[in-house]
Every structure is written in C-alpha cells, then in structure tokens.
Motif scaffolding. Structure first.
Motif, PDB file in Angstrom:
ATOM      1  N   ASP A  51     -77.466  -4.435  23.558  1.00 36.84           N
ATOM      2  CA  ASP A  51     -77.670  -5.524  24.516  1.00 36.84           C
ATOM      3  C   ASP A  51     -78.390  -5.021  25.764  1.00 36.84           C
ATOM      4  O   ASP A  51     -79.315  -5.672  26.284  1.00 36.84           O
ATOM      5  CB  ASP A  51     -76.327  -6.156  24.913  1.00 36.84           C
ATOM      6  CG  ASP A  51     -75.611  -6.777  23.734  1.00 36.84           C
ATOM      7  OD1 ASP A  51     -75.396  -6.066  22.739  1.00 36.84           O
ATOM      8  OD2 ASP A  51     -75.252  -7.960  23.805  1.00 36.84           O
ATOM      9  N   GLN A  55     -82.082  -6.265  27.024  1.00 36.61           N
ATOM     10  CA  GLN A  55     -82.243  -6.816  28.364  1.00 36.61           C
ATOM     11  C   GLN A  55     -83.268  -6.019  29.171  1.00 36.61           C
ATOM     12  O   GLN A  55     -84.187  -6.585  29.780  1.00 36.61           O
ATOM     13  CB  GLN A  55     -80.894  -6.812  29.095  1.00 36.61           C
ATOM     14  CG  GLN A  55     -80.939  -7.467  30.483  1.00 36.61           C
ATOM     15  CD  GLN A  55     -81.223  -8.954  30.427  1.00 36.61           C
ATOM     16  OE1 GLN A  55     -80.499  -9.695  29.784  1.00 36.61           O
ATOM     17  NE2 GLN A  55     -82.296  -9.398  31.078  1.00 36.61           N
ATOM     18  N   GLN A  95     -71.632 -12.054  21.166  1.00 33.72           N
ATOM     19  CA  GLN A  95     -71.813 -11.599  22.547  1.00 33.72           C
ATOM     20  C   GLN A  95     -73.274 -11.736  22.966  1.00 33.72           C
ATOM     21  O   GLN A  95     -73.569 -12.112  24.108  1.00 33.72           O
ATOM     22  CB  GLN A  95     -71.368 -10.144  22.672  1.00 33.72           C
ATOM     23  CG  GLN A  95     -71.499  -9.560  24.074  1.00 33.72           C
ATOM     24  CD  GLN A  95     -70.920  -8.154  24.149  1.00 33.72           C
ATOM     25  OE1 GLN A  95     -69.753  -7.938  23.801  1.00 33.72           O
ATOM     26  NE2 GLN A  95     -71.730  -7.193  24.566  1.00 33.72           N
ATOM     27  N   MET A  96     -74.196 -11.477  22.053  1.00 33.92           N
ATOM     28  CA  MET A  96     -75.621 -11.646  22.357  1.00 33.92           C
ATOM     29  C   MET A  96     -75.937 -13.102  22.695  1.00 33.92           C
ATOM     30  O   MET A  96     -76.687 -13.403  23.634  1.00 33.92           O
ATOM     31  CB  MET A  96     -76.476 -11.209  21.165  1.00 33.92           C
ATOM     32  CG  MET A  96     -76.538  -9.713  20.951  1.00 33.92           C
ATOM     33  SD  MET A  96     -77.610  -9.329  19.542  1.00 33.92           S
ATOM     34  CE  MET A  96     -77.779  -7.557  19.762  1.00 33.92           C
ATOM     35  N   LEU A 100     -77.111 -13.018  26.333  1.00 29.06           N
ATOM     36  CA  LEU A 100     -78.560 -12.809  26.356  1.00 29.06           C
ATOM     37  C   LEU A 100     -79.349 -14.097  26.179  1.00 29.06           C
ATOM     38  O   LEU A 100     -80.579 -14.082  26.220  1.00 29.06           O
ATOM     39  CB  LEU A 100     -78.967 -11.798  25.279  1.00 29.06           C
ATOM     40  CG  LEU A 100     -78.392 -10.387  25.446  1.00 29.06           C
ATOM     41  CD1 LEU A 100     -78.877  -9.475  24.321  1.00 29.06           C
ATOM     42  CD2 LEU A 100     -78.769  -9.789  26.803  1.00 29.06           C
TER      43      LEU A 100
END
Length: 342
Positions: A51, A55, A95-96, A100
C-alpha cells in the motif's frame, strides 16, 4: 468475439501491477484503447507494505485516480490476506479499497499474468531459440527464472485462453550426466531435496557456481548472479560452465513441462534472467536438453521455444486482460473484491 456469462467489466482507469519477490512494476491503463502508463520500477525492500509503495510511487505521482486495480503477485492467492512467497509484503484488498480509493481489486498469480502475455504479445516481442513451429490453438507453457522459478500453463478452450498457474518451479531435479553426479552432492538443498527453483533462478545460478567450484576444489570468487552471469557470458571459467549447466537444466525442466502440457503452441521463457542469458540459451545445451526425452525426441523437436523480450511482459498481459476480459478465462471467484462487498 464470443460472449460469456458473468463476464467482468472493470471500471477505468485501472491500476495494473506485477509484484515479484524483488521488484514491483506498476502502470495505469486510462481506457481500453490506450497503452499502459508505466511508472518506475519499485524495489520491494524499499517499502514496508505494498500500500505504501502504491501510494508513494504511483498515486502521489499522478492526478489520475484508478477506480480498479488488477494485481499479479508472486504467491498463491487465498483469502483476504495474501502473502508473497519471496517478499514480506502482504496484499490486503479490502484495506486497499478502504484506504487507496479503489472500487474493485482483483489479485491473480504472477505467472497467470505471464501466461496472459504469452497469449497476447506478437512475434516482435519473442526471440526463438532453435527450431519448431507454433500450433495456433495448442497449449503453451511459460517459465520464468527470477527471484524464484515461476511456471504456468496456457490452454485454449471455448474460444478463450485459460491460464493454469501452479507451483511447477518446485518439482524435483536430479543428476543425469557424469558431470551432474560430480556437482549435485555440493548443491544446497531444501529439506534434503533439490527442486528446479534451487537451480533455475538468481540464487540457483550462485548455487550451481559454488557447487562447480566445490567439485573442482576451486575458490568461489564470485558471489552474485550478476557477476557470475557477466563472467560467464565473457567466457570465463567456471562461470561459463555455470551458464552451460543452467541452460541444460532449464532445457530439461522446460521439456518435462512441455510434455505434461503437450505444449505444441510453444514454450516461453520469461523474466529478466532469460533475457540476459539469451547468448547462453542459443548454445547447443538448452535445445539438446529440451529435446532429449526418449522416446519423444521427435515430438519435442517440433515444439518451438522462445525468450519473451518485452520489458514489461506481465503488465502487457494484465493490460490485455483489463481491456478484453472475455478473451481470457481467469477464475476470479475469491480473488475479486468490491467496495461495499457488491
């Protein structure tokens, strides 16, 4: 083009990523008609998480906000937390999506992506080693010596190409020639066995070189795959013998897999190592070992072998899938996450 039920249709822009044990490569596909916009390669050791790498190396470098992500990872895809085989990163698609900004995330095996590239790259991106002719809709095999040894099959059925990834790099390898029996006792083993990956990857080159030196009572003065490869290509012994044996063992392994898949569509060698040692692969050892499969020498001699020369082959394969997913039979059940779970 044939239509298939439940065909995925990923929203653009799409982030595509090829994540190996040492390096990660990312690009953004703006729409179905554009070429991928590639970003500089990322060393996985430089970032604590995938991640953070996405980013910092992608999202912070562009005004585009990808709505989808299609990621190929070096490891089995199982569950909501996906561990990479030769890298401490863990891929967490939920979670991405949360952090994100993706609406959808698909995760596939990295050699499924290489298999997609085999199906979609044209002849300008493959260098033939030896003779043989492609049967257009016959099965194909891709092998990739890199941080490890990736293997995947590719079969054509119901008017689409279907990648068959697996862990073929962990099949057993054994000695055959007189020289093999001198060298194999000195090879580093894993739990008492020598797998293909112990020989046919970067550390495998070092393993072969050290075993040659030990068998001959010589000092192993070189310590990295790059140094051994450079010396071997320059004809310096024992590094040159290392490359000859590497080509031999790769030919044996490729021939075995070609028989298993009846790969009359061709055998394709992927990854940076294959490209760097094309000169060694063009020597007699690779094809001789590939074809030396009695009683099927004639069958193997008709199968073509290639080095894939596209610098970002896996990303090219993922881009082809992202544009026209219906042409490829990738099972994404359990590998496809959407925002809100829809």
């Amino acid at each position: 083009m044939a239509q298939h039920d439940n065909e995925p249709n990923f929203p653009f822009p799409i982030l595509i990523g090829d994540i190996g044990g040492t390096n990660a490569r990312f690009a953004i596909l703006v729409d179905a008609h554009s070429e991928p916009k590639a970003f500089p390669n990322v060393a996985t050791a430089d970032f604590a998480t995938i991640d953070e790498a996405i980013q910092t190396s992608v999202l912070d470098k562009t005004s585009l906000q990808p709505r989808s992500a299609i990621l190929a990872v070096a490891g089995p895809v199982d569950g909501d937390e996906i561990d990479l085989t030769n890298c401490p990163w863990v891929v967490r698609p939920k979670q991405m999506i949360a952090e994100l900004g993706f609406n959808e995330v698909v995760v596939v095996n990295d050699f499924a992506a290489q298999a997609l590239a085999v199906a979609s790259l044209d002849e300008s991106h493959r260098h033939q080693i030896g003779k043989g002719r492609i049967e257009p809709h016959a099965s194909r095999i891709v092998l990739g010596p890199g941080t490890g040894l990736g293997v995947a099959g590719l079969v054509y059925a119901q008017r689409r190409w279907i990648p068959v990834p697996g862990e073929g790099g962990h099949i057993d390898m054994g000695p055959r020639s007189k020289r093999d029996f001198e060298i194999f006792p000195h090879l580093e083993q894993i739990d008492g066995r020598i797998s293909a990956e112990q020989l046919l990857c970067g550390r495998g080159i070092v393993n072969i070189y050290r075993a040659i030196c030990a068998a001959d009572g010589r000092d192993a003065s070189l310590s990295t795959p790059a140094d051994i490869t450079t010396a071997g290509l320059a004809g310096e012994e024992p590094a040159a013998e290392t490359l000859r044996l590497f080509a031999t063992y790769l030919g044996r392994c490729a021939g075995d897999l070609a028989l298993i898949f009846m790969a009359q569509g061709g055998v394709y060698l992927a990854g940076g190592i294959s490209q760097k040692v094309i000169k060694a692969l063009e020597g007699p050892e690779f094809r001789a070992a590939f074809e030396d499969k009695a009683p099927h020498q004639g069958l193997l001699s008709a199968m073509p072998t290639f080095v894939m020369t596209h610098p970002l082959a896996a990303l090219s394969g993922l881009a082809a899938y992202a544009r026209t997913p219906g042409l490829f039979g990738i099972a994404i059940e359990g590998r496809h996450w959407k925002r809100g779970g829809l």
